[in-house]
Design a protein around this motif. Structure first.
Motif, PDB file in Angstrom:
ATOM      1  N   ILE A 327       0.868  -1.145   0.050  1.00 45.14           N
ATOM      2  CA  ILE A 327      -0.081  -0.134   0.041  1.00 45.14           C
ATOM      3  C   ILE A 327       0.878   1.370   0.032  1.00 45.14           C
ATOM      4  N   HIS A 328       2.327   1.026   0.208  1.00 46.53           N
ATOM      5  CA  HIS A 328       2.963   2.161   0.379  1.00 46.53           C
ATOM      6  C   HIS A 328       3.930   2.370  -1.112  1.00 46.53           C
ATOM      7  N   LEU A 329       3.407   1.747  -2.054  1.00 43.68           N
ATOM      8  CA  LEU A 329       3.786   2.059  -3.507  1.00 43.68           C
ATOM      9  C   LEU A 329       3.664   3.554  -3.617  1.00 43.68           C
ATOM     10  N   PRO A 330       4.567   4.099  -4.709  1.00 42.09           N
ATOM     11  CA  PRO A 330       5.831   3.518  -5.118  1.00 42.09           C
ATOM     12  C   PRO A 330       7.041   3.880  -4.378  1.00 42.09           C
ATOM     13  N   ASN A 331       6.946   4.052  -3.011  1.00 39.84           N
ATOM     14  CA  ASN A 331       8.099   4.463  -2.112  1.00 39.84           C
ATOM     15  C   ASN A 331       8.702   3.070  -1.939  1.00 39.84           C
ATOM     16  N   ALA A 332       9.950   3.094  -2.343  1.00 40.33           N
ATOM     17  CA  ALA A 332      10.686   1.892  -2.108  1.00 40.33           C
ATOM     18  C   ALA A 332      11.248   1.659  -0.946  1.00 40.33           C
ATOM     19  N   PRO A 374      16.942   9.217   5.772  1.00 40.44           N
ATOM     20  CA  PRO A 374      16.804  10.421   4.405  1.00 40.44           C
ATOM     21  C   PRO A 374      15.892   9.836   3.607  1.00 40.44           C
ATOM     22  N   ILE A 375      14.714   9.457   3.801  1.00 40.01           N
ATOM     23  CA  ILE A 375      13.878   9.003   2.890  1.00 40.01           C
ATOM     24  C   ILE A 375      12.544  10.138   2.798  1.00 40.01           C
ATOM     25  N   ASN A 376      12.124   9.972   1.686  1.00 42.98           N
ATOM     26  CA  ASN A 376      10.852  10.709   1.457  1.00 42.98           C
ATOM     27  C   ASN A 376       9.493   9.847   1.956  1.00 42.98           C
ATOM     28  N   PHE A 377       8.568  10.228   2.514  1.00 43.75           N
ATOM     29  CA  PHE A 377       7.452   9.720   3.163  1.00 43.75           C
ATOM     30  C   PHE A 377       6.198   9.794   2.425  1.00 43.75           C
ATOM     31  N   SER A 378       6.220  10.170   1.194  1.00 49.85           N
ATOM     32  CA  SER A 378       5.140  10.265   0.448  1.00 49.85           C
ATOM     33  C   SER A 378       4.731   9.114  -0.479  1.00 49.85           C
ATOM     34  N   ASP A 382       0.467  10.162  -6.797  1.00 49.99           N
ATOM     35  CA  ASP A 382       1.261  11.450  -7.123  1.00 49.99           C
ATOM     36  C   ASP A 382       2.978  11.332  -6.956  1.00 49.99           C
ATOM     37  N   GLN A 383       3.411  10.211  -6.513  1.00 51.26           N
ATOM     38  CA  GLN A 383       4.763  10.043  -6.317  1.00 51.26           C
ATOM     39  C   GLN A 383       5.397   9.260  -7.667  1.00 51.26           C
TER      40      GLN A 383
END
Length: 387
Positions: A327-332, A374-378, A382-383
């Motif tokens: 469900i957290h796609l596409p944030n690897a 140091p990662i993006n949490f979005s 939209d990502q």
């Protein structure tokens, strides 16, 4: 003679070395009086339903990627709302009709559908919180110590938030300070109001009180496990990834953000900053666990004979962790972290069946991960590149 605190610490350590499944919360099939073929049919139902709802929910979330404007909203209304109503309102009632004599232990069946609907999903029963049930006092009275523990936990976090976000509070509420006789009294009134909201609204529904005392050791185990895992990831980022930060910029789903991992370690010297963010993350963590654990993990636990072997338990945990990660796609990076956290959370949840304990722990893990990596949490459509 061994002290109480030492026994409790040993019980926390046992969370990592022993697996004692919760046999009272509808995960385990009572096969003595139920034909095996019926149990297999029910397991298939739970398994296929979980995956069907997951794929529908993914389509509802990601339809924004291929549908525009009115078409997207029509798709979400037509498909999304009925799916949510089924998953979180109707499904437990339907499953109770067909599974009450299979997954509910005999000594719990007298509690009826409300126990299956609320406690078996790790929730509190809001009716039993205020009214007697089966001759026992209301949960608010019967478990008043547990209620005070929850309030104390949240009050500590709110105090940390008051310190951490003092400047932001001044900007937003300074005009109200004179009404309360100063900032300190305003903050006291605000925290008391939040505690009252927990006491009369949050705890009745969000906290399962009958097993909360036992769940405390699992909270401690989750916090410790999350701390170690996130510190290891911080070291991994420092050693293997930070030297290639510039190169990773061209990799949309892997690039790093903000301060370096080494610089972020400074937050460990300011626990109030972690506690301040944690205060706001508890409710959001609980909401996520309500969506994914109370529904998916419960169905997957009933899909496999998890009491028979660690392998079957791992299958259930693997399925629920996969759903939580996807469900957290596409944030690897976030997919990796949530998958691992989902595995740990699943193993602990099947032993304590307390959603607030898991949401509270989730809040800590999410806050610490945000501070130390140091990662993006979005997440979401939209990502994607070009959006």
């Amino acid at each position: 003679m061994e002290s109480t605190s030492m026994r409790w610490l040993k019980s926390v350590a046992a969370c990592f070395t022993e697996v004692n499944l919760d046999r009272d919360s509808g995960f385990i099939a009572w096969t003595d009086t139920v034909p095996e073929d019926r149990i297999r049919a029910l397991r298939r139902w739970n398994f296929y339903e979980a995956w069907a709802v997951f794929f529908i929910m993914m389509a509802v979330v990601w339809c924004d990627y291929w549908l525009d404007g009115p078409a997207m909203w029509r798709f979400r209304l037509v498909l999304g709302i009925p799916t949510l109503v089924w998953a979180f309102i109707l499904s437990p009632l339907v499953h109770y009709r067909w599974e009450k004599h299979v997954f509910l232990p005999p000594h719990r069946r007298a509690l009826g559908w409300r126990y299956f609907y609320w406690e078996c999903r790790g929730l509190g029963d809001p009716v039993a919180y205020y009214l007697p049930r089966n001759g026992t006092p209301p949960a608010l009275i019967r478990y008043w110590r547990e209620v005070l523990i929850v309030l104390a936990m949240m009050t500590l976090l709110y105090c940390a938030a008051a310190v951490t976000f003092s400047h932001e509070i001044d900007q937003r509420y300074a005009e109200w300070y004179p009404v309360f006789g100063g900032k300190i009294f305003f903050l006291i009134a605000l925290i008391l109001a939040l505690d009252a909201l927990w006491l009369f609204v949050g705890i009745p529904f969000m906290v399962r009180l009958d097993n909360f005392r036992n769940a405390l050791r699992f909270i401690a185990a989750f916090l410790l496990g999350a701390l170690v895992m996130i510190l290891l990831f911080n070291i991994l980022f420092q050693v293997l990834l930070e030297p290639f930060r510039q190169s990773l910029e061209s990799w949309h789903f892997l690039r790093l953000r903000g301060e370096t991992a080494r610089e972020r370690l400074a937050v460990l010297a300011d626990p109030l900053a972690i506690g301040g963010q944690w205060a706001g993350y508890v409710t959001w963590g609980w909401v996520q666990q309500f969506i994914f654990t109370s529904y998916y993990a419960t169905l997957f636990a009933r899909s496999f004979p998890i009491e028979r072997s660690r392998r079957e338990l791992f299958k259930a945990c693997l399925c629920s962790a996969f759903v939580f990660g996807m469900i957290h796609l596409p944030n690897a990076w976030l997919m990796l972290f949530t998958f691992l956290g989902g595995l740990l959370g699943g193993v602990l949840y099947f032993q304590m069946t307390n959603l607030f304990a898991l949401g509270f722990s989730h809040g800590f893990a999410g806050s610490l991960l945000n501070k130390l990596t140091p990662i993006n949490f979005s997440v979401g459509p939209d990502q994607m590149p070009g959006r």
